[in-house]
Design an enzyme around this catalytic site. Sequence first.
Site, PDB file in Angstrom:
ATOM      1  N   TYR A 127     -16.795 -52.774  -0.192  1.00 28.86           N
ATOM      2  CA  TYR A 127     -15.523 -53.315   0.327  1.00 28.86           C
ATOM      3  C   TYR A 127     -15.665 -53.939   1.717  1.00 28.86           C
ATOM      4  CZ  TYR A 127     -14.054 -48.497   2.140  1.00 28.86           C
ATOM      5  OH  TYR A 127     -13.928 -47.280   2.750  1.00 28.86           O
ATOM      6  N   GLU A 128     -14.685 -54.712   2.092  1.00 29.64           N
ATOM      7  CA  GLU A 128     -14.775 -55.556   3.300  1.00 29.64           C
ATOM      8  C   GLU A 128     -15.983 -56.497   3.249  1.00 29.64           C
ATOM      9  OE1 GLU A 128     -12.835 -56.256   5.770  1.00 29.64           O
ATOM     10  OE2 GLU A 128     -11.269 -54.875   5.150  1.00 29.64           O
ATOM     11  N   GLY A 129     -16.306 -56.976   2.068  1.00 30.52           N
ATOM     12  CA  GLY A 129     -17.440 -57.878   1.893  1.00 30.52           C
ATOM     13  C   GLY A 129     -18.705 -57.108   1.561  1.00 30.52           C
ATOM     14  N   GLN A 180     -22.127 -60.193   3.522  1.00 31.83           N
ATOM     15  CA  GLN A 180     -22.508 -60.067   4.939  1.00 31.83           C
ATOM     16  C   GLN A 180     -23.755 -60.912   5.221  1.00 31.83           C
ATOM     17  OE1 GLN A 180     -20.358 -58.401   6.836  1.00 31.83           O
ATOM     18  NE2 GLN A 180     -19.266 -57.767   4.973  1.00 31.83           N
TER      19      GLN A 180
END
Lengths: 594, 594
Positions: free
Chosen positions: B441-443, B448
């Site tokens: 999650y969050e990429g 990244q």
Amino acid sequence: MSTYHAPVADMRFVLFDVLGAEAQFQRLGFADATRDVLDAVLDEAARFTETVLAPLNAVGDREGCRLDQASGRVTTPTGFKQAYAQFVEGGWAGLTSPAEFGGQGLPHAAGVPLKEMIDASNLAWGNFPLLSHGATEALMHHGEAWQQEVFLKPLVEGRWTGTMCLTEPHCGSDLGLLKTRAEPNGDGSYSITGTKIFITAGEHDFTDNIVHLVLARLPDAPAGSKGISLFVVPRERVGQDGSAGGANAVRCGSLEHKMGIHGSATCVMNFDGAQGYLIGQPHKGLMAMFTMMNTARLAVGLQGLGLSDRALQNALRYSRERLQMRALSGAKFPDKPADPIIVHPDVRRMLLTCKALVEGGRVMGYDAALQVDIAHHAPDAAEREQADVLVGFLTPIVKACLTEWGVECTYQALQCFGGHGYIAEHGMEQLSRDARITTLYEGTTGIQALDLLGRKIMQLQGAGLRIFLAQVMSFCDAHANDAAVAEFIAPLREKAAQWQQLTLQVGKRAAANPDEVGAASYDYLMYSGYVVLAYWWARSVAAANASAQPQTFKDDKRDTARFYFARILPRTLAHAAAMESGVAGLPELSVDVA
Amino acid sequence: MSTYHAPVADMRFVLFDVLGAEAQFQRLGFADATRDVLDAVLDEAARFTETVLAPLNAVGDREGCRLDQASGRVTTPTGFKQAYAQFVEGGWAGLTSPAEFGGQGLPHAAGVPLKEMIDASNLAWGNFPLLSHGATEALMHHGEAWQQEVFLKPLVEGRWTGTMCLTEPHCGSDLGLLKTRAEPNGDGSYSITGTKIFITAGEHDFTDNIVHLVLARLPDAPAGSKGISLFVVPRERVGQDGSAGGANAVRCGSLEHKMGIHGSATCVMNFDGAQGYLIGQPHKGLMAMFTMMNTARLAVGLQGLGLSDRALQNALRYSRERLQMRALSGAKFPDKPADPIIVHPDVRRMLLTCKALVEGGRVMGYDAALQVDIAHHAPDAAEREQADVLVGFLTPIVKACLTEWGVECTYQALQCFGGHGYIAEHGMEQLSRDARITTLYEGTTGIQALDLLGRKIMQLQGAGLRIFLAQVMSFCDAHANDAAVAEFIAPLREKAAQWQQLTLQVGKRAAANPDEVGAASYDYLMYSGYVVLAYWWARSVAAANASAQPQTFKDDKRDTARFYFARILPRTLAHAAAMESGVAGLPELSVDVA
């Protein structure tokens, strides 16, 4: 939900094109193991595992096993018992057991694709028949004639299942500490008392009886690992004439709540003066256990392989379907709202990592199984001995690497799903949780590493390594001018030479300080695994090229081998550097809490 | 059950001895952020997380959240709601929010140890206040005055919580595909319609209202990512004057069944003409989201760090208690039945791997947070700008590496437990399952990696890398004659130089073929992370040596640094080789199923 299709084409390639199993089986005296028979076994095994076992995988995870405390009996997940009945009905239980005990008499290696398919389709279910296999081997090699008649035949037929009762709460890797007692009853039987934990398939509803093989101490046992004897303890008592004797004093006390393999019953087993019989010699129980340890460990390696393959299959499917972003080099499917994520090189990196480890790992695992057959059945005693040494050498590598790679492949494949991989409905997270047990049971990766470096290399003076390296060198020499594999020969030679050097170096350091073995063992093991895999990838390319496989298949093997050599094999650089740093780089950690 | 003790001593070392945070905070104008205040915050945060949150971690995992389909309301696990009330009562919600909105006004970096403690003690619970933080930042930077009055203040006080509603079933990483619609109502408000998935804390029983920040398209929106706007949509409607307006048309449709973080409510949220207000400019929603993306990603990095530390703490305890086998170099505790497993070098290897990644990772994570403060509050505009570039550069490295290492550390720590690690009662398997979400999650790590190489290196011409390398070189020059760190300077210089070279090489290749970015991105990211960590380990040794810490502390840092340089940093060799092989080593995989 995750799907599974048995990779029969690649299994055939590995068995027949790479390993030449058909000719080997004939040479080893398995007249029935013809290509026709083996092809039929593969097809039927695929059908059984895809249609019967695979659909029960998520069910087993969701429902788990249930213990009725009042009766001590365990209910397995919906459909598991019926699937086992079909398994027995189909003659799968005794596929590779000798005909004299009621088996089908096929070679061990012929059963390995079935094993991989079972593991991939339903690992938790597969643990029930797997544990029978260990008990079967122990009784076959160490049981008296009446024990084989009474206990072994029902195991081979699948009418009963078996367990291996080794671990106790205070001892796992260190069996010398075990406390379970065996008192002679005076009638040839013994009373077994103690608590065993982590007993896979210790209790279930598949069969009328369960045959526990139990490690325990006789009253006159020396301390430590030289005072351990092996006993057979059935759940329902049986006389030496096979007569039923009523319930035995053995009972499942509880089921463990585990990270995964929920469908497997992992039992605490309480033996409270249970009637049992000695197997083999008194105090030689650990040696009897060693008989089956190699095949048990190779079997767990296959679990890592099977889970990796299933994870890869599903990640490939998802990566072809999921549309997200455009290729950096421009839209590949401009008519769609976005490109399938398989166009992204980083997604391919994850998929190819799995592919290289799965397909290469398959050759590694199947080859070790073939060596087991050679060790038992080669006409020449020297060849049998050599294969036996090779099996001992390869076993920790195959067990540890295929399971570590199982953890990695289920990780990478889940990663391809993004956040969706974390959700139960896709089935990917179950594969990750199930894979996590494989680097722990049947000896952790650390135990495998000590077995490889401490025992197989140091104690046995690297005999297995020499045999294996001779194979590698012979292959390199034979293909020195083979354009199809030329690009792989030089790096393979280089790694093999470095492997020898590193072995000598660590041996020298260990002579000065035995802790150097423990400091190098893990990195030595992984280094070894990556070189072994490089060898099998080079051989796979050569075998594909020489085969009647279609050109696309040949290209695919060559491309995957290139990926392996370029992207995975360099991990050996890190492992070599780590092991070269030695015990000096592993500072003591205070035993007292700071 | 796994225990947790907040590592306050090491946190102080990192903040004050390594990063000089006290002086920095004063320089940045945080007059209240004195050492006394910060020490008290650390002690109180430790007490709260150890005694209130940590005991609820296993409870949350076991119970999970429950959705009442009739009401659409979610009940959180036993104790979660009460713990949140204590959190708000203690003033923790607004610890680092500006005083003008009701916060305590401490610097961002002063809140980071609290964040790490929350993550380590109870990750699932921590996600509820975490998501408020993102909403707070968005409203602070982009909200109108009335929106800040009506929505922001209750968020800062913790009376309400927030969410980030981005993902839809068909779009995660690729938000340009999103379909949720926003129709103007003519009164300044909008009607929001669409389905959002994976909404953390989308529904719960902590507070009377929940403030959803929602990405949606206006009727005149251009296609793709340039047509996305940001809206604030409360669960209970609120007028611009703060007046209550009754239930809004937003409802939790279901909860996801996940591998871990069971105590977090991961919701499908259905917006059915829900009333909302535009935040910031029309069609500029993604830019507004980017405001909070760096801190959100850094926050997830801390989750990996916190879980790693808790796993390490428990593995250390277990390895000191568990007696199994003798040291290879002879019994270390002959009076005991066996030696504690911590004497075995391979167990130390696993523990030290975690220790090196945790303690080094802590400096990495805290430094990035300090750069956030500098970017916002440095007196000099050029310094602010430079810190902002640095934060952008470090964010993907910190997020991806701390979470990948979180997966690795929870793996290694569990491995120390052997089979016992697989059993729920020890709590290690929960840490592994919880850690697994952080690389997603969050990429994802892959996202990244693309952000780092594609955007921060290629598009921004490596500005962040240059700033960071200047720091590294300046440190190396300053300590060229410092005996305490001399052994680390040469390898650090060498890695930094190779990092530059690899960056130039991949840049050159990418100019010819943009797919080279995707082919190198993951290995480039991990390579970068290991060099960054080498820098922080060298600086940690220098800082320890220059500090008033006891000699044992200094020796411990030096030994762990040696382990890191000898055993972990060589992973850069494998990553460098992999990235150098380029896109040529990543063959196409057929999009059509074979």
